[in-house]
Motif scaffolding. Structure first.
Motif, PDB file in Angstrom:
ATOM      1  N   VAL A 198      24.508  39.650  32.680  1.00 50.20           N
ATOM      2  CA  VAL A 198      24.888  41.023  32.310  1.00 50.20           C
ATOM      3  C   VAL A 198      23.870  41.630  31.343  1.00 50.20           C
ATOM      4  CG1 VAL A 198      26.709  42.473  31.344  1.00 50.20           C
ATOM      5  CG2 VAL A 198      27.308  40.412  32.610  1.00 50.20           C
ATOM      6  N   ASP A 199      23.454  40.847  30.345  1.00 51.77           N
ATOM      7  CA  ASP A 199      22.527  41.375  29.340  1.00 51.77           C
ATOM      8  C   ASP A 199      21.198  41.773  29.961  1.00 51.77           C
ATOM      9  OD1 ASP A 199      24.567  40.789  27.689  1.00 51.77           O
ATOM     10  OD2 ASP A 199      23.571  39.166  26.593  1.00 51.77           O
ATOM     11  N   GLU A 200      20.734  40.955  30.877  1.00 56.00           N
ATOM     12  CA  GLU A 200      19.471  41.243  31.549  1.00 56.00           C
ATOM     13  C   GLU A 200      19.571  42.577  32.288  1.00 56.00           C
ATOM     14  OE1 GLU A 200      16.481  38.299  33.588  1.00 56.00           O
ATOM     15  OE2 GLU A 200      18.125  38.655  34.988  1.00 56.00           O
ATOM     16  N   ALA A 201      20.686  42.773  32.997  1.00 58.10           N
ATOM     17  CA  ALA A 201      20.893  44.020  33.733  1.00 58.10           C
ATOM     18  C   ALA A 201      20.885  45.209  32.776  1.00 58.10           C
ATOM     19  CB  ALA A 201      22.200  43.955  34.505  1.00 58.10           C
ATOM     20  N   LEU A 202      21.567  45.089  31.635  1.00 61.35           N
ATOM     21  CA  LEU A 202      21.683  46.200  30.691  1.00 61.35           C
ATOM     22  C   LEU A 202      20.349  46.518  30.024  1.00 61.35           C
ATOM     23  CD1 LEU A 202      25.075  45.287  28.993  1.00 61.35           C
ATOM     24  CD2 LEU A 202      24.656  47.148  30.616  1.00 61.35           C
ATOM     25  N   LEU A 203      19.523  45.501  29.797  1.00 64.97           N
ATOM     26  CA  LEU A 203      18.256  45.714  29.110  1.00 64.97           C
ATOM     27  C   LEU A 203      17.209  46.345  30.029  1.00 64.97           C
ATOM     28  CD1 LEU A 203      17.931  42.448  27.006  1.00 64.97           C
ATOM     29  CD2 LEU A 203      18.426  44.752  26.176  1.00 64.97           C
ATOM     30  N   LEU A 204      17.331  46.115  31.330  1.00 62.63           N
ATOM     31  CA  LEU A 204      16.258  46.528  32.232  1.00 62.63           C
ATOM     32  C   LEU A 204      16.551  47.805  33.015  1.00 62.63           C
ATOM     33  CD1 LEU A 204      15.242  43.082  33.808  1.00 62.63           C
ATOM     34  CD2 LEU A 204      14.013  44.347  32.046  1.00 62.63           C
ATOM     35  N   ALA A 205      17.782  47.968  33.502  1.00 63.06           N
ATOM     36  CA  ALA A 205      18.011  48.913  34.597  1.00 63.06           C
ATOM     37  C   ALA A 205      18.398  50.319  34.140  1.00 63.06           C
ATOM     38  CB  ALA A 205      19.083  48.359  35.517  1.00 63.06           C
ATOM     39  N   ASP A 206      18.136  51.293  35.053  1.00 64.25           N
ATOM     40  CA  ASP A 206      18.629  52.666  34.887  1.00 64.25           C
ATOM     41  C   ASP A 206      20.077  52.759  35.330  1.00 64.25           C
ATOM     42  OD1 ASP A 206      15.991  53.619  34.449  1.00 64.25           O
ATOM     43  OD2 ASP A 206      15.683  53.691  36.618  1.00 64.25           O
ATOM     44  N   ARG A 207      20.475  51.754  36.063  1.00 65.60           N
ATOM     45  CA  ARG A 207      21.757  51.824  36.735  1.00 65.60           C
ATOM     46  C   ARG A 207      22.195  50.401  37.044  1.00 65.60           C
ATOM     47  NH1 ARG A 207      21.785  53.824  42.825  1.00 65.60           N
ATOM     48  NH2 ARG A 207      24.000  53.649  43.276  1.00 65.60           N
ATOM     49  N   VAL A 208      23.467  50.100  36.745  1.00 63.98           N
ATOM     50  CA  VAL A 208      23.965  48.765  37.015  1.00 63.98           C
ATOM     51  C   VAL A 208      25.111  48.864  38.013  1.00 63.98           C
ATOM     52  CG1 VAL A 208      24.984  46.662  36.055  1.00 63.98           C
ATOM     53  CG2 VAL A 208      23.325  47.969  34.705  1.00 63.98           C
ATOM     54  N   CYS A 209      24.983  48.191  39.155  1.00 64.72           N
ATOM     55  CA  CYS A 209      26.053  48.159  40.142  1.00 64.72           C
ATOM     56  C   CYS A 209      26.722  46.796  40.077  1.00 64.72           C
ATOM     57  CB  CYS A 209      25.507  48.370  41.552  1.00 64.72           C
ATOM     58  SG  CYS A 209      24.792  49.990  41.765  1.00 64.72           S
ATOM     59  N   VAL A 210      28.057  46.818  39.993  1.00 67.52           N
ATOM     60  CA  VAL A 210      28.801  45.565  39.887  1.00 67.52           C
ATOM     61  C   VAL A 210      29.499  45.298  41.213  1.00 67.52           C
ATOM     62  CG1 VAL A 210      30.554  44.294  38.588  1.00 67.52           C
ATOM     63  CG2 VAL A 210      29.174  46.053  37.462  1.00 67.52           C
ATOM     64  N   MET A 211      29.301  44.077  41.722  1.00 74.89           N
ATOM     65  CA  MET A 211      29.913  43.718  43.006  1.00 74.89           C
ATOM     66  C   MET A 211      31.133  42.841  42.810  1.00 74.89           C
ATOM     67  SD  MET A 211      26.757  43.117  45.623  1.00 74.89           S
ATOM     68  CE  MET A 211      27.750  42.925  47.082  1.00 74.89           C
ATOM     69  N   SER A 212      32.035  42.877  43.806  1.00 70.74           N
ATOM     70  CA  SER A 212      33.268  42.087  43.745  1.00 70.74           C
ATOM     71  C   SER A 212      33.013  40.684  44.298  1.00 70.74           C
ATOM     72  CB  SER A 212      34.334  42.765  44.594  1.00 70.74           C
ATOM     73  OG  SER A 212      33.969  42.649  45.959  1.00 70.74           O
ATOM     74  N   GLN A 213      34.049  39.862  44.212  1.00 70.39           N
ATOM     75  CA  GLN A 213      34.011  38.532  44.834  1.00 70.39           C
ATOM     76  C   GLN A 213      33.777  38.668  46.342  1.00 70.39           C
ATOM     77  OE1 GLN A 213      34.416  35.558  43.424  1.00 70.39           O
ATOM     78  NE2 GLN A 213      35.199  36.034  41.387  1.00 70.39           N
ATOM     79  N   ALA A 214      33.393  37.567  46.979  1.00 73.20           N
ATOM     80  CA  ALA A 214      33.107  37.578  48.421  1.00 73.20           C
ATOM     81  C   ALA A 214      34.354  37.926  49.230  1.00 73.20           C
ATOM     82  CB  ALA A 214      32.596  36.197  48.840  1.00 73.20           C
ATOM     83  N   PRO A 215      34.237  38.633  50.355  1.00 77.58           N
ATOM     84  CA  PRO A 215      33.024  39.327  50.800  1.00 77.58           C
ATOM     85  C   PRO A 215      32.779  40.566  49.947  1.00 77.58           C
ATOM     86  CG  PRO A 215      34.822  39.778  52.321  1.00 77.58           C
ATOM     87  CD  PRO A 215      35.365  38.837  51.283  1.00 77.58           C
ATOM     88  N   GLY A 216      31.567  40.668  49.451  1.00 78.78           N
ATOM     89  CA  GLY A 216      31.278  41.637  48.405  1.00 78.78           C
ATOM     90  C   GLY A 216      31.325  43.088  48.823  1.00 78.78           C
ATOM     91  N   ARG A 217      31.620  43.910  47.812  1.00 83.26           N
ATOM     92  CA  ARG A 217      31.440  45.352  47.948  1.00 83.26           C
ATOM     93  C   ARG A 217      31.174  45.857  46.537  1.00 83.26           C
ATOM     94  NH1 ARG A 217      36.244  47.655  46.421  1.00 83.26           N
ATOM     95  NH2 ARG A 217      37.746  46.046  45.942  1.00 83.26           N
ATOM     96  N   ILE A 218      30.678  47.081  46.397  1.00 83.25           N
ATOM     97  CA  ILE A 218      30.328  47.555  45.068  1.00 83.25           C
ATOM     98  C   ILE A 218      31.556  48.146  44.385  1.00 83.25           C
ATOM     99  CG2 ILE A 218      28.938  49.236  43.799  1.00 83.25           C
ATOM    100  CD1 ILE A 218      26.732  48.587  45.934  1.00 83.25           C
TER     101      ILE A 218
END
Lengths: 259, 268
Positions: A198-218
């Protein structure tokens, strides 16, 4: 000149052959990546985030839906969609320089220019001194730097990164984050960065998309309009609430534990 | 102070001596031991000299063959046969292995058949080879190259099957053409298996050559062995067997060294 590198994933689902019929790896998913944007895709392991990335890379064919880059469909791997793998995927029979040259070969450059451009790409990741070494003589962080130089050398419009720093230690990761942002700001490719950190995503991205458990969706989509370089402490007001929310989404039962 | 002769101290010392015998030391130790054993068994007169000759008479038989010139001729003839057969077999094996690994049609047409051929021992081919090519060089080249070919093909094909998918993905997303991918990714990625196949091929070249020379030949180390049987010259047989062993070991070392140079990125 209009910026290129616009990725559209529309209602894409992916299935694999299983022992008892087809298994859905990715439920119908829609995701648009704006040209030059940096999107992090985060989700529990096995949720299909790497599968989605492999589909954009052209490695797997969707069962339904469409993936386009600047309006044309993606039917297979192509040099304007670069990929950085967690396992580096450097060719051990080539030196660092040879690996970068491999990416430049298709441009049909004269020998001297090929050499100069490959060296310049390695200089950009501060590896000019190690150009003649083979991958197995380099540390994990150095290998990934060679891979980044190699991929950017072929001039991709889109850069897909599949947990690229997952195998590196915390110190090396911080260095790599800074290096990646520097190079990305120079080249401005559209980045899709798959991670489970999570921290890596927050430090780098303009936008963070979170996916669900399998089978995934946003599940959720967080825009992050913050200046770089970022730090969780300096930008705590904005980042920490989002961080809490994402962790809650990823681990609904135990909000304070992290994998 | 501990008594230096006590078993407690002697054992570690002996172990240290063994551990220290690395490189050439270890094989020399083993050869020396076997030679001594051989010497004592024959010197004790436990077995008749004609059945089991002493090291000395084997040495003399070797010198005798060297002096009358047969050894050099046989060695040259056999080496030429092994080398020619190996060259033909390995070139065919690598080429066809690359083809069956890469082209689905070739694989479908040939793999089941070639897999069926593999269990047939080389010796079983000798009679056919003699009918087809006579007892001259032709039948030797055929038997050796056939044996080498099957092994090298099999290993090359397997190497092609186990190319890590990630190399192909990286190569394709970096825009390599199919031809460049084949030459600079597929072949190097399969190279460790190919080299392993060539190494096996060298060993099999000697094996099948001697098999071919034992029945239906008029020269070569295998023929000389067969001839020694007719005169019940076990001393000559032993000399020839030792020579074959040493020859095989030397060639294997050479191939290993060359293989390591060729696939320098592979550990071990």
């Amino acid at each position: 000149m209009a910026m290129s590198g616009h990725v559209r994933v529309d209602q894409v689902s992916i299935t694999f052959k299983g022992k008892e019929g087809p298994v859905t790896a990715l439920a119908p998913t829609t995701l648009h990546l704006a040209p030059g944007s940096f999107t992090a895709l985060i989700g529990p392991s096995g949720c299909g985030k790497s599968t989605l990335m492999n589909a954009i890379a052209g490695f797997v064919t969707p069962a339904s839906g469409a993936i386009t880059l600047d309006g044309t469909g993606i039917s297979g791997p192509r040099p304007d969609v670069g990929v950085i793998f967690q396992q580096y995927a450097l060719f051990p029979w080539f030196t660092a320089l040879g690996n970068v040259k491999f990416a430049l070969k298709r441009l049909g450059l004269p020998k001297a220019e090929l050499q100069d451009r490959a060296m310049a790409a390695l200089e950009e990741v501060n590896l000019a001194d190690h150009a003649r070494k083979f991958p197995q003589e380099l540390s994990g962080g150095m290998k990934q730097r060679v891979a980044i130089a190699r991929t950017f050398a072929s001039g991709p419009k889109v850069l897909l990164m599949d947990e690229p720093f997952g195998a590196l230690d915390a110190q090396t990761r911080i260095v790599m984050h800074r290096l990646l942002i520097d190079i990305w700001q120079k080249h401005r490719a559209t980045v899709l960065f798959v991670t489970h950190d999570v921290d890596e995503a927050l430090l780098l991205a303009d936008r963070v998309c979170v996916m669900s458990q399998a089978p995934g969706r946003i599940l959720r989509d967080y825009p992050l309009d913050l200046p770089r370089p970022r730090s969780l402490r300096a930008q705590a007001e904005v980042l920490l609430p989002i961080r809490e929310e994402i962790i809650e989404l990823l681990h609904p039962t135990s909000p304070h534990s992290r994998a | 102070m501990a008594d230096p002769a006590s078993p407690r101290r002697v054992r570690p010392l002996l172990a240290m001596g063994l551990a220290g015998a690395t490189g050439l030391g270890r094989p020399l130790l083993s050869f020396g031991f076997i030679l001594m054993l051989w010497f004592f068994v024959t010197a004790a007169g436990l077995v008749p000299e004609q059945i089991f000759p002493s090291p000395l008479s084997v040495w003399q038989a070797g010198v005798e063959m060297a002096e009358n010139g047969t050894l050099a001729t046989d060695l040259a003839v056999s080496m030429r046969r092994a080398a020619t057969g190996f060259a033909i077999g390995s070139v065919l094996g690598v080429t066809l292995g690359l083809l069956t690994g890469r082209v689905a049609l070739v694989r479908a047409l040939l793999n089941p058949f070639l897999t069926l051929l593999r269990p047939i021992p080389a010796i079983a081919l000798v009679p056919v080879a003699i009918v087809w090519f006579g007892i001259g060089e032709g039948s030797k080249y055929f038997v050796v190259s056939y044996t080498v070919f099957l092994t090298v093909w099999f290993n090359t094909h397997h190497g092609m099957e186990y190319i890590p998918e990630i190399y192909l993905r990286a190569s394709r997303s970096l825009g390599a053409s199919r031809q460049r991918e084949f030459l600079t990714v597929v072949i190097p990625a399969a190279a460790p298996h190919i080299v392993a196949g060539l190494r096996l091929g060298v060993a099999l070249a000697f094996l099948s050559l001697v098999a071919a020379e034992l029945s239906g030949a008029s020269s070569g180390l295998g023929y000389r062995l067969q001839e020694a049987r007719q005169y019940i010259r076990t001393d000559r047989m032993f000399a020839l067997l030792i020579l074959l062993g040493a020859l095989g070991a030397c060639v294997d070392l050479l191939v290993r060294w060359a293989g390591r140079k060729l696939v320098h990125w592979q550990q071990g």
